[in-house]
Each structure stands twice: as C-alpha cells, then as structure tokens.
Design a protein around this motif. Structure first.
Motif, PDB file in Angstrom:
ATOM      1  N   LEU A  26     -22.850  29.366  12.123  1.00  0.00           N
ATOM      2  CA  LEU A  26     -24.183  28.765  12.086  1.00  0.00           C
ATOM      3  C   LEU A  26     -25.244  29.851  11.976  1.00  0.00           C
ATOM      4  CD1 LEU A  26     -23.934  25.974  14.819  1.00  0.00           C
ATOM      5  CD2 LEU A  26     -23.721  25.721  12.345  1.00  0.00           C
ATOM      6  N   LYS A  27     -26.323  29.534  11.282  1.00  0.00           N
ATOM      7  CA  LYS A  27     -27.460  30.444  11.170  1.00  0.00           C
ATOM      8  C   LYS A  27     -28.481  30.090  12.247  1.00  0.00           C
ATOM      9  CE  LYS A  27     -26.899  30.772   6.169  1.00  0.00           C
ATOM     10  NZ  LYS A  27     -27.475  30.401   4.868  1.00  0.00           N
ATOM     11  N   PRO A  28     -29.386  31.033  12.600  1.00  0.00           N
ATOM     12  CA  PRO A  28     -30.445  30.686  13.546  1.00  0.00           C
ATOM     13  C   PRO A  28     -31.213  29.460  13.063  1.00  0.00           C
ATOM     14  CG  PRO A  28     -30.404  33.044  13.211  1.00  0.00           C
ATOM     15  CD  PRO A  28     -29.432  32.453  12.215  1.00  0.00           C
ATOM     16  N   GLY A  29     -31.471  28.533  13.982  1.00  0.00           N
ATOM     17  CA  GLY A  29     -32.188  27.306  13.624  1.00  0.00           C
ATOM     18  C   GLY A  29     -31.277  26.179  13.186  1.00  0.00           C
ATOM     19  N   GLN A  30     -29.963  26.402  13.236  1.00  0.00           N
ATOM     20  CA  GLN A  30     -29.024  25.344  12.884  1.00  0.00           C
ATOM     21  C   GLN A  30     -28.313  24.825  14.132  1.00  0.00           C
ATOM     22  OE1 GLN A  30     -26.463  27.120   9.856  1.00  0.00           O
ATOM     23  NE2 GLN A  30     -27.729  26.213   8.240  1.00  0.00           N
ATOM     24  N   TYR A  31     -28.056  23.521  14.142  1.00  0.00           N
ATOM     25  CA  TYR A  31     -27.406  22.851  15.274  1.00  0.00           C
ATOM     26  C   TYR A  31     -26.305  21.941  14.746  1.00  0.00           C
ATOM     27  CZ  TYR A  31     -31.653  24.156  17.851  1.00  0.00           C
ATOM     28  OH  TYR A  31     -32.679  24.841  18.434  1.00  0.00           O
ATOM     29  N   ILE A  32     -25.294  21.723  15.584  1.00  0.00           N
ATOM     30  CA  ILE A  32     -24.244  20.777  15.211  1.00  0.00           C
ATOM     31  C   ILE A  32     -23.691  20.112  16.463  1.00  0.00           C
ATOM     32  CG2 ILE A  32     -22.451  22.576  15.239  1.00  0.00           C
ATOM     33  CD1 ILE A  32     -21.042  21.030  12.971  1.00  0.00           C
ATOM     34  N   LEU A  33     -23.573  18.777  16.414  1.00  0.00           N
ATOM     35  CA  LEU A  33     -22.856  18.051  17.467  1.00  0.00           C
ATOM     36  C   LEU A  33     -21.401  18.057  17.027  1.00  0.00           C
ATOM     37  CD1 LEU A  33     -22.664  16.323  20.027  1.00  0.00           C
ATOM     38  CD2 LEU A  33     -23.193  14.327  18.623  1.00  0.00           C
ATOM     39  N   VAL A  34     -20.603  18.907  17.682  1.00  0.00           N
ATOM     40  CA  VAL A  34     -19.227  19.151  17.238  1.00  0.00           C
ATOM     41  C   VAL A  34     -18.387  17.880  17.288  1.00  0.00           C
ATOM     42  CG1 VAL A  34     -17.120  20.482  17.690  1.00  0.00           C
ATOM     43  CG2 VAL A  34     -19.362  21.562  17.940  1.00  0.00           C
ATOM     44  N   ASP A  35     -18.425  17.184  18.414  1.00  0.00           N
ATOM     45  CA  ASP A  35     -17.654  15.951  18.576  1.00  0.00           C
ATOM     46  C   ASP A  35     -18.284  15.135  19.694  1.00  0.00           C
ATOM     47  OD1 ASP A  35     -16.729  17.048  21.066  1.00  0.00           O
ATOM     48  OD2 ASP A  35     -15.132  18.093  19.984  1.00  0.00           O
ATOM     49  N   LEU A  36     -17.688  14.000  19.983  1.00  0.00           N
ATOM     50  CA  LEU A  36     -18.240  13.113  21.014  1.00  0.00           C
ATOM     51  C   LEU A  36     -17.627  13.350  22.387  1.00  0.00           C
ATOM     52  CD1 LEU A  36     -18.448   9.792  18.958  1.00  0.00           C
ATOM     53  CD2 LEU A  36     -20.282  11.415  19.481  1.00  0.00           C
ATOM     54  N   GLN A  42     -26.858  15.891  29.687  1.00  0.00           N
ATOM     55  CA  GLN A  42     -26.108  14.714  29.251  1.00  0.00           C
ATOM     56  C   GLN A  42     -24.732  15.058  28.689  1.00  0.00           C
ATOM     57  OE1 GLN A  42     -28.428  11.985  26.900  1.00  0.00           O
ATOM     58  NE2 GLN A  42     -30.216  12.170  28.232  1.00  0.00           N
ATOM     59  N   GLY A  43     -24.427  16.363  28.634  1.00  0.00           N
ATOM     60  CA  GLY A  43     -23.077  16.777  28.251  1.00  0.00           C
ATOM     61  C   GLY A  43     -22.745  16.653  26.781  1.00  0.00           C
ATOM     62  N   MET A  44     -23.762  16.589  25.904  1.00  0.00           N
ATOM     63  CA  MET A  44     -23.472  16.504  24.468  1.00  0.00           C
ATOM     64  C   MET A  44     -23.019  17.870  23.964  1.00  0.00           C
ATOM     65  SD  MET A  44     -26.457  13.942  23.052  1.00  0.00           S
ATOM     66  CE  MET A  44     -25.666  13.731  21.461  1.00  0.00           C
ATOM     67  N   ASN A  45     -21.954  17.893  23.170  1.00  0.00           N
ATOM     68  CA  ASN A  45     -21.340  19.134  22.703  1.00  0.00           C
ATOM     69  C   ASN A  45     -22.090  19.691  21.490  1.00  0.00           C
ATOM     70  OD1 ASN A  45     -19.577  21.251  22.562  1.00  0.00           O
ATOM     71  ND2 ASN A  45     -17.869  20.080  21.733  1.00  0.00           N
ATOM     72  N   ILE A  46     -23.372  20.043  21.717  1.00  0.00           N
ATOM     73  CA  ILE A  46     -24.236  20.565  20.657  1.00  0.00           C
ATOM     74  C   ILE A  46     -24.139  22.086  20.655  1.00  0.00           C
ATOM     75  CG2 ILE A  46     -26.606  20.750  19.823  1.00  0.00           C
ATOM     76  CD1 ILE A  46     -27.148  18.059  21.317  1.00  0.00           C
ATOM     77  N   LYS A  47     -23.856  22.658  19.490  1.00  0.00           N
ATOM     78  CA  LYS A  47     -23.704  24.109  19.348  1.00  0.00           C
ATOM     79  C   LYS A  47     -24.804  24.679  18.464  1.00  0.00           C
ATOM     80  CE  LYS A  47     -19.667  24.121  21.496  1.00  0.00           C
ATOM     81  NZ  LYS A  47     -19.541  24.643  22.861  1.00  0.00           N
ATOM     82  N   PRO A  68     -17.486  14.716  25.828  1.00  0.00           N
ATOM     83  CA  PRO A  68     -18.545  15.278  26.669  1.00  0.00           C
ATOM     84  C   PRO A  68     -18.140  16.608  27.295  1.00  0.00           C
ATOM     85  CG  PRO A  68     -17.491  13.444  27.790  1.00  0.00           C
ATOM     86  CD  PRO A  68     -16.896  13.506  26.404  1.00  0.00           C
ATOM     87  N   ILE A  69     -19.123  17.489  27.437  1.00  0.00           N
ATOM     88  CA  ILE A  69     -18.916  18.738  28.163  1.00  0.00           C
ATOM     89  C   ILE A  69     -19.560  18.574  29.535  1.00  0.00           C
ATOM     90  CG2 ILE A  69     -18.810  20.201  26.106  1.00  0.00           C
ATOM     91  CD1 ILE A  69     -21.733  20.901  26.516  1.00  0.00           C
ATOM     92  N   SER A  83     -24.690  26.741  30.932  1.00  0.00           N
ATOM     93  CA  SER A  83     -23.509  26.455  30.123  1.00  0.00           C
ATOM     94  C   SER A  83     -22.554  27.642  30.070  1.00  0.00           C
ATOM     95  CB  SER A  83     -23.919  26.057  28.700  1.00  0.00           C
ATOM     96  OG  SER A  83     -24.538  27.137  28.036  1.00  0.00           O
ATOM     97  N   GLN A  84     -23.053  28.836  30.472  1.00  0.00           N
ATOM     98  CA  GLN A  84     -22.219  30.028  30.498  1.00  0.00           C
ATOM     99  C   GLN A  84     -21.901  30.448  31.931  1.00  0.00           C
ATOM    100  OE1 GLN A  84     -24.359  32.911  28.133  1.00  0.00           O
ATOM    101  NE2 GLN A  84     -23.658  32.005  26.217  1.00  0.00           N
ATOM    102  N   GLY A  85     -22.115  29.543  32.869  1.00  0.00           N
ATOM    103  CA  GLY A  85     -21.763  29.821  34.257  1.00  0.00           C
ATOM    104  C   GLY A  85     -22.906  30.301  35.127  1.00  0.00           C
TER     105      GLY A  85
END
Length: 199
Positions: A65-75, A52-57, A77-78, A131-133
């Motif tokens: 970020l630590k292991p187990g952490q996630y962030i939706l950087v912005d809206l 769905q192209g959500m920019n989740i890192k 789309p990737i 996501s890395q090709g």
C-alpha cells in the motif's frame, strides 16, 4: 463503487463504505468525500479499527500500500480497544507536554503553523499504537494536534536532538531565529535571566 447511505454520521458512512468494498484499495481523497469532507475522517477510521475491530490496513501495515491508501482486508474482527483514557490522565499529559503538539510544536488555541486557517486543537495520541501493544499509561501518551494526529496512526517518530534543532535554527533567517529566542526566553525565563547575569 457502492456509496454510503445518506443521513448518517461520518464514522457510520465510512464503516458502510468499507463493508461495501472489502478487499479493495481505497484512497484518502475518496474516504474523505465519503465522510462528507470531515477533517476528522482519518480519526474515524482509526476508531473503526481500534474500537470496533475492523481489519483496516494502511501502508504502515502492508508494504504494497502507498501512503494514503486503506484496505479492509476481510470481515474477521481484530481485538478492539476501548477508549480508557481518563480526564485526569488527559489533563496530566497535556500539562506535561506544555499544551504543545509533540510532532510539529503547534500550541493549543493558536493558528496552526501548517494550516493557519484553523486553530490548533490537541488530542491525546499513543506513542506505540494500541494495535501494536501500546498501553494507556501516561508514559505511552503524548499531545498531538489534529493535523498531525490525522496521519500519526502506528507511527513512532523520534524527537530531534539538540544538534539537529540547532542546525535547523542556524539555517533559518534572523527574524525567525529571534522568534525562537523569544519563545525560549518565555518558556525558560529563570534560566534566561541566569544566562544574562553570567555575562
């Protein structure tokens, strides 16, 4: 924190929760709760990102970020990726990998060695993430159990060498060494008989 809506599937709940918390660091325990405790919550997040192209890192993408952490950087789309792995390719990869997880060695249908309360279910994972090709070519695919697949996104692990494997086996108790021998003889019966006949 805003909560996800009731009456939705795990992926939809996670999507709504990320959208309500753009730019905030979210931890895995919270996200699993949002997904109603689903054991597939991490997979649903990968689908949100890859399909769905959500920019989740994650910590694999951002050093802070630590292991187990996630962030939706912005809206913004990737590029999203479709699930394009055919049934034939899936069957080929599973057969080639001996219906065995290529990260932990768990076998499909058997109790999982790290979580005996559930049977091993295998998925097809990318060695180099899309996501890395990475591609859907069989050479870039491997069998992964659900336990390893939950934490395998964007991770490429090298297989252990024979020296490393032998070092681990030598450290194991005799009972476990015999289990390894039994497994190897079952996997390579012809070669085992050839070795016995040479003695």
């Amino acid at each position: 924190m805003k909560r996800a809506k009731k009456g939705q599937g795990a992926k939809a709940k996670l999507r709504d929760y990320f959208l309500a918390n753009v730019g905030k660091v979210l931890d895995s325990s919270t996200l699993q709760q949002v997904a109603d405790g689903s054991s597939e919550w991490a997979r649903r997040i990968r689908e949100l990102r890859n399909e769905q192209g959500m920019n989740i890192k994650t910590h694999n993408d951002l050093g802070e970020l630590k292991p187990g952490q996630y962030i939706l950087v912005d809206l913004k789309p990737i590029p999203a990726f479709e699930r394009a792995i055919s049934k034939e390719t899936r069957a080929y990869v599973l057969d080639r990998n001996g219906f065995t997880c290529q990260m932990c060695g768990a076998v499909a249908g058997e109790p999982h060695p790290y979580d005996p309360s559930r049977k091993t279910r295998l998925h097809i994972g990318h060695i180099i993430d899309k996501s890395q090709g990475g591609t859907d070519d069989p050479g870039n695919l491997r069998a992964l159990c659900s336990v390893c697949n939950e934490g395998a996104a964007n991770i490429t692990l090298e297989r252990p060498t024979s020296d490393k494997l032998l070092a681990q086996i030598r450290r194991a108790p005799g009972v476990d060494q015999l289990k390894v021998l039994e497994w190897l003889m079952g996997k390579f019966p012809k070669q085992a008989m050839d070795l016995i006949n040479k003695r």
